[in-house]
Design a protein around this motif. Structure first.
Motif, PDB file in Angstrom:
ATOM      1  N   UNK A 258       0.814  -1.198   0.000  1.00  0.00           N
ATOM      2  CA  UNK A 258       0.000   0.000   0.000  1.00  0.00           C
ATOM      3  C   UNK A 258       0.855   1.259   0.000  1.00  0.00           C
ATOM      4  N   UNK A 259       0.200   2.388  -0.262  1.00  0.00           N
ATOM      5  CA  UNK A 259       0.914   3.657  -0.201  1.00  0.00           C
ATOM      6  C   UNK A 259       1.420   3.891   1.210  1.00  0.00           C
ATOM      7  N   UNK A 260       2.398   4.773   1.339  1.00  0.00           N
ATOM      8  CA  UNK A 260       3.136   4.895   2.576  1.00  0.00           C
ATOM      9  C   UNK A 260       2.404   5.746   3.609  1.00  0.00           C
ATOM     10  N   UNK A 261       1.278   5.224   4.153  1.00  0.00           N
ATOM     11  CA  UNK A 261       0.666   5.850   5.304  1.00  0.00           C
ATOM     12  C   UNK A 261       1.219   5.161   6.549  1.00  0.00           C
ATOM     13  N   UNK A 262       0.724   5.555   7.711  1.00  0.00           N
ATOM     14  CA  UNK A 262       1.299   5.051   8.956  1.00  0.00           C
ATOM     15  C   UNK A 262       1.139   3.547   9.085  1.00  0.00           C
ATOM     16  N   UNK A 263      -0.065   3.026   8.831  1.00  0.00           N
ATOM     17  CA  UNK A 263      -0.300   1.607   9.048  1.00  0.00           C
ATOM     18  C   UNK A 263       0.513   0.748   8.085  1.00  0.00           C
ATOM     19  N   UNK A 264       0.644   1.178   6.833  1.00  0.00           N
ATOM     20  CA  UNK A 264       1.413   0.376   5.879  1.00  0.00           C
ATOM     21  C   UNK A 264       2.906   0.457   6.160  1.00  0.00           C
ATOM     22  N   UNK A 265       3.371   1.614   6.651  1.00  0.00           N
ATOM     23  CA  UNK A 265       4.784   1.713   7.030  1.00  0.00           C
ATOM     24  C   UNK A 265       5.109   0.766   8.178  1.00  0.00           C
ATOM     25  N   UNK A 266       4.228   0.710   9.172  1.00  0.00           N
ATOM     26  CA  UNK A 266       4.456  -0.193  10.296  1.00  0.00           C
ATOM     27  C   UNK A 266       4.386  -1.649   9.858  1.00  0.00           C
ATOM     28  N   UNK A 267       3.408  -1.975   9.012  1.00  0.00           N
ATOM     29  CA  UNK A 267       3.301  -3.346   8.517  1.00  0.00           C
ATOM     30  C   UNK A 267       4.539  -3.720   7.705  1.00  0.00           C
ATOM     31  N   UNK A 268       5.019  -2.775   6.906  1.00  0.00           N
ATOM     32  CA  UNK A 268       6.236  -3.004   6.117  1.00  0.00           C
ATOM     33  C   UNK A 268       7.426  -3.249   7.036  1.00  0.00           C
ATOM     34  N   UNK A 269       7.506  -2.486   8.120  1.00  0.00           N
ATOM     35  CA  UNK A 269       8.599  -2.675   9.086  1.00  0.00           C
ATOM     36  C   UNK A 269       8.498  -4.043   9.751  1.00  0.00           C
ATOM     37  N   UNK A 270       7.287  -4.431  10.150  1.00  0.00           N
ATOM     38  CA  UNK A 270       7.101  -5.744  10.783  1.00  0.00           C
ATOM     39  C   UNK A 270       7.484  -6.865   9.820  1.00  0.00           C
ATOM     40  N   UNK A 271       7.048  -6.753   8.568  1.00  0.00           N
ATOM     41  CA  UNK A 271       7.398  -7.750   7.559  1.00  0.00           C
ATOM     42  C   UNK A 271       8.919  -7.860   7.409  1.00  0.00           C
ATOM     43  N   UNK A 272       9.586  -6.719   7.333  1.00  0.00           N
ATOM     44  CA  UNK A 272      11.038  -6.714   7.180  1.00  0.00           C
ATOM     45  C   UNK A 272      11.714  -7.380   8.371  1.00  0.00           C
ATOM     46  N   UNK A 273      11.205  -7.123   9.582  1.00  0.00           N
ATOM     47  CA  UNK A 273      11.790  -7.716  10.786  1.00  0.00           C
ATOM     48  C   UNK A 273      11.613  -9.235  10.797  1.00  0.00           C
TER      49      UNK A 273
ATOM     50  N   UNK B 121     -13.324  -0.001   5.204  1.00  0.00           N
ATOM     51  CA  UNK B 121     -11.956  -0.309   5.618  1.00  0.00           C
ATOM     52  C   UNK B 121     -11.005  -0.111   4.447  1.00  0.00           C
ATOM     53  N   UNK B 122      -9.962   0.704   4.603  1.00  0.00           N
ATOM     54  CA  UNK B 122      -9.023   0.938   3.499  1.00  0.00           C
ATOM     55  C   UNK B 122      -8.224  -0.317   3.142  1.00  0.00           C
ATOM     56  N   UNK B 123      -7.739  -0.368   1.922  1.00  0.00           N
ATOM     57  CA  UNK B 123      -6.875  -1.469   1.490  1.00  0.00           C
ATOM     58  C   UNK B 123      -5.633  -1.574   2.357  1.00  0.00           C
ATOM     59  N   UNK B 124      -5.115  -0.436   2.813  1.00  0.00           N
ATOM     60  CA  UNK B 124      -3.898  -0.444   3.614  1.00  0.00           C
ATOM     61  C   UNK B 124      -4.090  -1.209   4.911  1.00  0.00           C
ATOM     62  N   UNK B 125      -5.258  -1.110   5.518  1.00  0.00           N
ATOM     63  CA  UNK B 125      -5.521  -1.830   6.765  1.00  0.00           C
ATOM     64  C   UNK B 125      -5.642  -3.328   6.501  1.00  0.00           C
ATOM     65  N   UNK B 126      -6.330  -3.703   5.424  1.00  0.00           N
ATOM     66  CA  UNK B 126      -6.435  -5.119   5.069  1.00  0.00           C
ATOM     67  C   UNK B 126      -5.055  -5.702   4.803  1.00  0.00           C
ATOM     68  N   UNK B 127      -4.222  -4.935   4.115  1.00  0.00           N
ATOM     69  CA  UNK B 127      -2.870  -5.395   3.833  1.00  0.00           C
ATOM     70  C   UNK B 127      -2.083  -5.594   5.129  1.00  0.00           C
ATOM     71  N   UNK B 128      -2.233  -4.670   6.073  1.00  0.00           N
ATOM     72  CA  UNK B 128      -1.510  -4.765   7.338  1.00  0.00           C
ATOM     73  C   UNK B 128      -1.954  -5.989   8.140  1.00  0.00           C
ATOM     74  N   UNK B 129      -3.252  -6.261   8.188  1.00  0.00           N
ATOM     75  CA  UNK B 129      -3.740  -7.438   8.904  1.00  0.00           C
ATOM     76  C   UNK B 129      -3.231  -8.705   8.234  1.00  0.00           C
ATOM     77  N   UNK B 130      -3.151  -8.680   6.911  1.00  0.00           N
ATOM     78  CA  UNK B 130      -2.609  -9.826   6.188  1.00  0.00           C
ATOM     79  C   UNK B 130      -1.153 -10.085   6.566  1.00  0.00           C
ATOM     80  N   UNK B 131      -0.376  -9.025   6.704  1.00  0.00           N
ATOM     81  CA  UNK B 131       1.025  -9.188   7.105  1.00  0.00           C
ATOM     82  C   UNK B 131       1.101  -9.722   8.531  1.00  0.00           C
ATOM     83  N   UNK B 132       0.200  -9.275   9.403  1.00  0.00           N
ATOM     84  CA  UNK B 132       0.165  -9.822  10.756  1.00  0.00           C
ATOM     85  C   UNK B 132      -0.098 -11.334  10.710  1.00  0.00           C
TER      86      UNK B 132
END
Length: 480
Positions: free
Chosen positions: A114-129, A167-178
């Protein structure tokens, strides 16, 4: 412990229970200061891209405004005007670098995030970790991973409280990464809870067809992996590319010839076997060096989803049950089919990993603990190896154990069980050398990497130790 006993009877997540609530506490949460993890991550992103500090503040304001807009839109969802509107393009997916959820098979050059909003940035960080932990061989999640996970869950909950039913796509993407991160860390109950949450949220969006196509693929890919491990039905419909270039006649003929050879190793009058092994052989050929560059990438991607769907469904439907005879022969046939079906997702995951190994020597191994446990239970019940099938009906079990052993890292505790069980099967089949061992395995779906490891694995099960060459190879190709 079986995977069924690991799954909770009910799963309740606070961020789902509070969806749509707009009380004073929720609004107050929106005014709290973001965590140190988020600030450090955005600061790092800022330095790499050359953005000013003002742009970060502006981005945060824009994110809040997007969420408020989404919330307002959800409140008007019942009006005729809102029913025909197009979703805000800011909620859609944009090109990024996380390609694991795109399975590396699409026509696109990269994955999507997703575009770089707060939730997608955090999900991206979690994925990287999570990825870093696995490549570094950590047995448990690191502090950074746990911190990023907690922050991602917190911000996901805040966004759900703000956005209501839209619910935005970015939130769905973040839950998917979780969900992906929990499955990678063997936290299966949590992973299942996140998938169930995604199902409910997808329903609030009136189904998958209202989402970005790339998001559909991402969600389905992760849910397939969890469903295969925990013996669950497919969660989402298949996201297939329309009108791909079909496989050519030579490819189809090769797969059919291999499938007919495989069917002969199974009991007669089980027509479903041909359809299943045909797909498995097609995928094994499609990821081989001979064919990968000659076939349409969209057709290859569609094949992956179709094969994984087959691997998940055949375990649940057990199509062999109505065709087996009674008595001892029927019981032995049931054991053979159950073990073989349980191992199909292992083969599909390994074939995809073998494709990635040619592009990235650090491609991660999948962890199949629940599947290994299920296979062990099937083989141990009803009298253990004394109740196992004999002759050709034992060969599919050998092939499945071969897939399982190759999927284990050199220090995986399941590896010892695989070695001893394969040794028993080899003795019952009276295999004397690696050539006879390879001859049996050649009847079943395979890849070029499976073929290259046959001699080493035979030496390993013969001596019940890890050959030095195999140990080095497994260590290079990842601990996970």
């Amino acid at each position: 412990m079986s995977p069924r006993s690991q799954s909770p009877a009910t799963t309740h997540y606070e961020f789902i229970a509070h969806t749509g609530i707009e009380d004073a506490s929720a609004k107050q949460k929106l005014k709290t200061v973001r965590s140190h993890v988020m600030r450090n991550y955005l600061h790092q992103q800022q330095r790499q891209s050359g953005q000013s500090s003002k742009s970060i503040v502006s981005e945060r304001r824009q994110n809040k405004q997007r969420a408020r807009s989404s919330r307002s839109a959800s409140q008007d969802a019942d009006s005729p005007k809102a029913a025909g509107t197009t979703r805000n393009p800011q909620n859609q997916l944009a090109p990024g670098y996380i390609g694991s959820f795109d399975v590396g098979l699409s026509g696109a050059p990269h994955g999507y995030v997703p575009q770089q909003d707060v939730v997608s940035c955090l999900a991206e960080l979690y994925f990287t970790c999570v990825i870093r932990d696995k490549k570094d061989g950590y047995p448990q999640p690191s502090f950074d991973t746990l911190n990023a996970k907690g922050e991602t869950m917190r911000v996901v909950q805040e966004n759900l409280e703000m956005c209501g039913s839209d619910v935005p796509d970015t939130v769905l993407f973040a839950i998917n990464i979780l969900a992906y991160g929990c499955s990678a860390n063997h936290e299966w109950n949590e992973a299942l809870g996140h998938v169930e949450a995604l199902q409910r949220l997808v329903e609030t969006r009136n189904g998958m067809h209202n989402m970005e196509f790339d998001l559909q693929r991402i969600l389905t890919c992760s849910s397939f992996f969890i469903a295969a491990e925990l013996l669950l039905p497919p969660q989402f419909p298949l996201p297939l590319y329309p009108s791909p270039i079909p496989f050519n006649l030579a490819f189809q003929d090769d797969a059919q010839i291999r499938a007919w050879r495989t069917v002969k190793r199974f009991p007669k009058n089980n027509s479903f076997v041909f359809d299943v092994v045909m797909r498995m052989h097609q995928f094994g050929l499609a990821v081989s060096p001979e064919w990968t560059d000659k076939i349409d990438k969209c057709a290859l991607s569609n094949l992956y989803f179709e094969v994984m769907h087959t691997a998940v469904v055949v375990q649940l439907e057990e199509p062999w049950q109505g065709q087996l005879q009674g008595g001892t022969q029927g019981r032995e046939g049931s054991i053979m089919f159950k073990v073989w079906a349980a191992g199909l997702p292992i083969y599909v995951g390994a074939a995809l990993r073998h494709l990635r190994l040619r592009r990235d020597s650090n491609a991660m191994r999948y962890y199949h603990g629940p599947i290994f446990s299920r296979i062990q239970t099937i083989l141990d019940e009803n009298g253990g190896h004394h109740a196992w099938p004999r002759g050709r009906s034992l060969e599919p079990i050998l092939a499945t154990l071969f897939y399982a052993l190759e999927a284990c890292a050199w220090d995986d505790p399941w590896r010892t069980w695989c070695l001893h069980t394969m040794r028993k099967v080899s003795d019952l089949l009276k295999l004397k050398n690696s050539e006879e061992f390879k001859k049996v395995l050649d009847f079943f779906p395979t890849t070029e990497r499976y073929q290259s490891l046959t001699d080493d694995i035979w030496a390993e099960i013969t001596h019940l130790s890890v050959p030095s060459t195999l140990s080095c190879v497994l260590h290079v190709f990842g601990q996970h």
